[in-house]
Design an enzyme around this catalytic site. Structure first.
Site, PDB file in Angstrom:
ATOM      1  N   HIS A  24       0.849  -1.190   0.000  1.00  0.00           N
ATOM      2  CA  HIS A  24       0.000   0.000   0.000  1.00  0.00           C
ATOM      3  C   HIS A  24       0.882   1.236   0.000  1.00  0.00           C
ATOM      4  CE1 HIS A  24      -3.322  -2.676   1.827  1.00  0.00           C
ATOM      5  NE2 HIS A  24      -3.575  -2.474   0.545  1.00  0.00           N
ATOM      6  N   GLU A  57       1.738   3.763   3.029  1.00  0.00           N
ATOM      7  CA  GLU A  57       2.242   3.249   4.304  1.00  0.00           C
ATOM      8  C   GLU A  57       3.768   3.333   4.347  1.00  0.00           C
ATOM      9  OE1 GLU A  57       0.135  -0.515   4.583  1.00  0.00           O
ATOM     10  OE2 GLU A  57      -1.783   0.508   4.297  1.00  0.00           O
ATOM     11  N   ARG A  76      -3.416   4.797  -1.934  1.00  0.00           N
ATOM     12  CA  ARG A  76      -3.235   3.466  -1.370  1.00  0.00           C
ATOM     13  C   ARG A  76      -2.961   2.386  -2.421  1.00  0.00           C
ATOM     14  NH1 ARG A  76      -5.352  -0.088   2.818  1.00  0.00           N
ATOM     15  NH2 ARG A  76      -6.526  -1.831   1.966  1.00  0.00           N
ATOM     16  N   HIS A 111       2.860  -3.559   6.757  1.00  0.00           N
ATOM     17  CA  HIS A 111       1.928  -2.464   6.479  1.00  0.00           C
ATOM     18  C   HIS A 111       1.923  -1.468   7.635  1.00  0.00           C
ATOM     19  CE1 HIS A 111      -0.623  -4.566   3.279  1.00  0.00           C
ATOM     20  NE2 HIS A 111       0.207  -5.511   3.660  1.00  0.00           N
ATOM     21  N   GLU A 153       1.029  -4.706  11.067  1.00  0.00           N
ATOM     22  CA  GLU A 153       0.565  -3.318  10.936  1.00  0.00           C
ATOM     23  C   GLU A 153       1.371  -2.525  11.965  1.00  0.00           C
ATOM     24  OE1 GLU A 153      -1.574  -2.072   8.786  1.00  0.00           O
ATOM     25  OE2 GLU A 153      -2.770  -3.736   8.064  1.00  0.00           O
TER      26      GLU A 153
END
Lengths: 380, 290
Positions: A104, A107, A164, A235, A309
């Protein structure tokens, strides 16, 4: 007489050429080493800088690092990985660890982490016996940026920073670019947490693997699936460690082990700077979704597959300040290493086996010698 | 004869005398990639079935005691965060969910779903945490109505920000030139220290929107303040026009809103107008952020 002069001249010329070639290759080696030492890992870097950095890391550490271009983005750019590994003294087949960042575009902390991760390994493997051993048994494949087109787009100007998806052209009848690459993988594609509207930020594309970036990963990793122990995809944000599957009604066969390994990683991460990371499947702690790279990896048989994440939990979200790059990467490194070490130990836990067999042979010889000397001694 | 003894001893030593690696018991598990196909498959099928049952139970709208790590509690807590910021937020106070301690949800016949939460919130700026209990009602029905929140915190105004607020207010009331700032934070996550209070103020104002727009299927944060412009006023309020980018986690969308709001230390933030800007498509011109 003349032949001798010519020979001398030719030899001299040859020597000159040789020495200059050696000098340049040596100096580029030194240059590469120096530039990776001076590279600022606490700043966000443009794609050009990242491409150049990859070349420098490879040139500066040829015994550890090699690179490969394993695909091209929609706009035709190289998707490049760095392979970190040492020669296995036993000559056995290497197992594989896969780490990718930047699926993405917005990020940014993820590509920053991949660079940090490589730097850490490069800087510590010579003095860290455990790491050295792991690198003899494992090849670690690191892709700093998968969605190169998207990443470059986020650098275009202030208004594109929060892009994104990829940058594929709009399908017929639409004016919206891009596919959410993390919904395009061949894992229960299109079933849940995904949109068929090309303007949506979680648009999964027109079919599984329709996007060249996703296809590149599936093709490359697919060829190595039998050797691949672990698949980590990085991410931001949210401070979560996500396990397969994103579909709420499908569970991984090694669910319990995935939980315990994930929890162990979260514990290690918290020790670094006190930041909490929650472990669970996506439908439990985030939202249901299908077509992710993590799910695809688990589905084809890679036993340990996680989405990290990274920071933060909403204060800055994707716009994580540069002064947080170092602490975020330090804790993420601890987490990633925890999982990689576990997977390594589990596979190679008889890592003392080579030594043991040598030991056994030595013991045998020694005992034989002793037996002989005793027997003969008795005899005598 | 002695030779035979030697050979025997050698053989015995070879088989018994050396340390045995403990790999034996680990057998199949040690080599995940070499697991005998059939055995593992049967096992995984059974495990899969068991887990599917568990999961199905959990998925039928979370009711009763909630798992504090799972998303239903987390989303409801975020709604409380927005509510608290509309009430207590200021250029020097902004709250964030720190932890969900306990949660409970139940259907309320015909009106919706009610959550009861015990949470800790943390002030971004001072890092001081506070404990709160809250009730959130997500209405059901034909229209998308806003959640209703009641919350009680132990010491919401613990950190005294009055002096700083007053100083900021005076500075910008007196200033002949009007404030104008863009992209807070910038692409690198950076905010000029002087602009931080206005970043906070915009988030407080945006909290009114986020509160209104929230449901059980959303999780809102402010992604960025694209633009904040001070407007002249005749009264004692400071007035701002602001363009915020909200991040909605579940859809992963960035939603643009324009806000007109006032602020003063005694009156706090009052939103005069709010307007969602249409989802921009590539071919269209971006809205004028200046």
């Amino acid at each position: 007489m003349e032949t001798k002069t010519i020979t001398v001249w030719i030899l001299g010329l040859f020597q000159l050429i040789l020495s200059s070639v050696l000098e340049t290759s040596n100096s580029s080696f030194v240059e590469s080493l120096e530039s990776t030492q001076s590279y600022d890992y606490s700043k966000y870097h443009s794609m050009d800088e990242i491409y150049r950095w990859m070349q420098d890391v490879e040139r500066g550490n040829p015994e550890l690092v090699s690179s490969a271009v394993y695909g091209h983005t929609y706009e035709g750019r190289n998707i490049t990985l760095l392979k970190l590994g040492l020669e296995d003294p036993e000559g056995r087949e290497k197992k594989v660890i896969w780490v990718d960042c930047g699926i993405h575009a917005r990020e940014w902390i993820a590509p920053a982490f991949c660079q940090w991760f490589v730097k850490e390994i490069v800087n510590s493997y010579k003095t860290n016996k455990k790491l050295e051993q792991m690198l003899q048994n494992l090849d670690v494949y690191v892709t700093p940026v998968i969605n190169v087109d998207g990443y470059i787009f986020t650098w275009a100007n202030d208004s594109t920073r929060l892009w994104r998806k990829s940058r594929s052209t709009p399908p017929a009848g639409s004016s919206c670019y891009g596919v959410d690459l993390n919904r395009n993988f061949n894992a229960n594609w299109g079933m849940v947490g995904v949109s068929f509207d090309s303007c949506a930020n979680n648009y999964g594309g027109k079919s599984p693997g329709s996007e060249p970036e996703a296809k590149a990963v599936m093709d490359f990793v697919g060829r190595m699936v039998n050797q691949t122990l672990c698949f980590l995809t990085i991410h931001s944000a949210g401070q979560l460690i996500l396990m397969p599957y994103g579909h709420p009604e499908i569970s991984a066969p090694n669910y319990d082990e995935l939980v315990s390994v994930g929890e162990a990683a979260a514990v290690k991460m918290k020790k670094v700077h006190g930041m909490g990371y929650t472990v669970g499947t996506s439908p439990q702690i985030l939202y249901p979704n299908t077509g992710s790279s993590r799910d695809w990896a688990r589905l084809i048989g890679i036993p340990f597959s996680y989405t990290f994440e990274l920071r933060d939990k909403g204060e800055f979200s994707h716009l994580l300040p540069e002064e947080q790059i170092q602490p975020a990467c330090e804790e993420a490194y601890a987490g990633a290493l925890s999982i990689i070490t576990y997977v390594h130990e589990k596979t190679f836990n008889s890592s003392t086996l080579p030594n043991a067999s040598v030991f056994r042979v030595a013991m045998m010889i020694w005992s034989t010698v002793m037996a002989v000397s005793l027997t003969t001694g008795v005899m005598m | 004869m002695s030779l035979r003894i030697i050979v025997l001893l050698a053989v015995l030593t070879g088989t018994i005398g050396s340390p045995r690696p403990e790999a034996d018991s680990a057998d199949m598990k040690a080599h995940p990639n070499s697991v005998p196909e059939t055995a593992e498959k049967t096992k995984s099928f059974v495990q899969q079935e068991v887990l599917v049952v568990e999961k199905a139970e959990e998925n039928v709208m979370a009711t009763g005691e909630l798992n504090v790590n799972h998303y239903p509690a987390r989303r409801a807590a975020q709604v409380v965060q927005h509510y608290l910021n509309t009430r207590y937020g200021s250029p020097y106070r902004l709250l964030q969910v720190d932890k969900v301690h306990r949660g409970n949800a139940e259907d309320v016949a015909d009106s919706g779903r009610k959550y009861k939460l015990e949470i800790s919130v943390m002030d971004f700026i001072s890092n001081i945490t506070d404990k709160c209990s809250a009730e959130i009602l997500f209405p059901r029905g034909e229209q998308q109505r806003s959640p209703q929140v009641q919350a009680l915190c132990e010491e919401p105004l613990k950190i005294n920000t009055k002096a700083q607020e007053e100083a900021l207010y005076q500075q910008y009331k007196m200033n002949s030139s009007l404030l104008s700032a863009q992209y807070l934070p910038d692409s690198y996550g950076h905010i000029e220290p002087d602009m931080k209070p206005f970043w906070h103020l915009s988030i407080v104002a945006a909290s009114f929107i986020m509160l209104n727009e929230s449901s059980e299927d959303t999780l809102y944060n402010v992604a960025q303040v694209a633009n904040i412009t001070q407007l002249a006023t005749e009264n004692d309020q400071l007035k701002f026009d602001c363009h915020v980018l909200l991040h909605e986690m579940v859809s992963q969308e960035i939603i643009h809103w324009k806000l007109l709001f006032t602020w003063s230390p005694p009156d706090g933030v009052k939103v005069l107008q709010m307007e969602q800007l249409p989802h921009r498509h590539e071919g269209e011109k971006p809205p004028n952020t200046n």
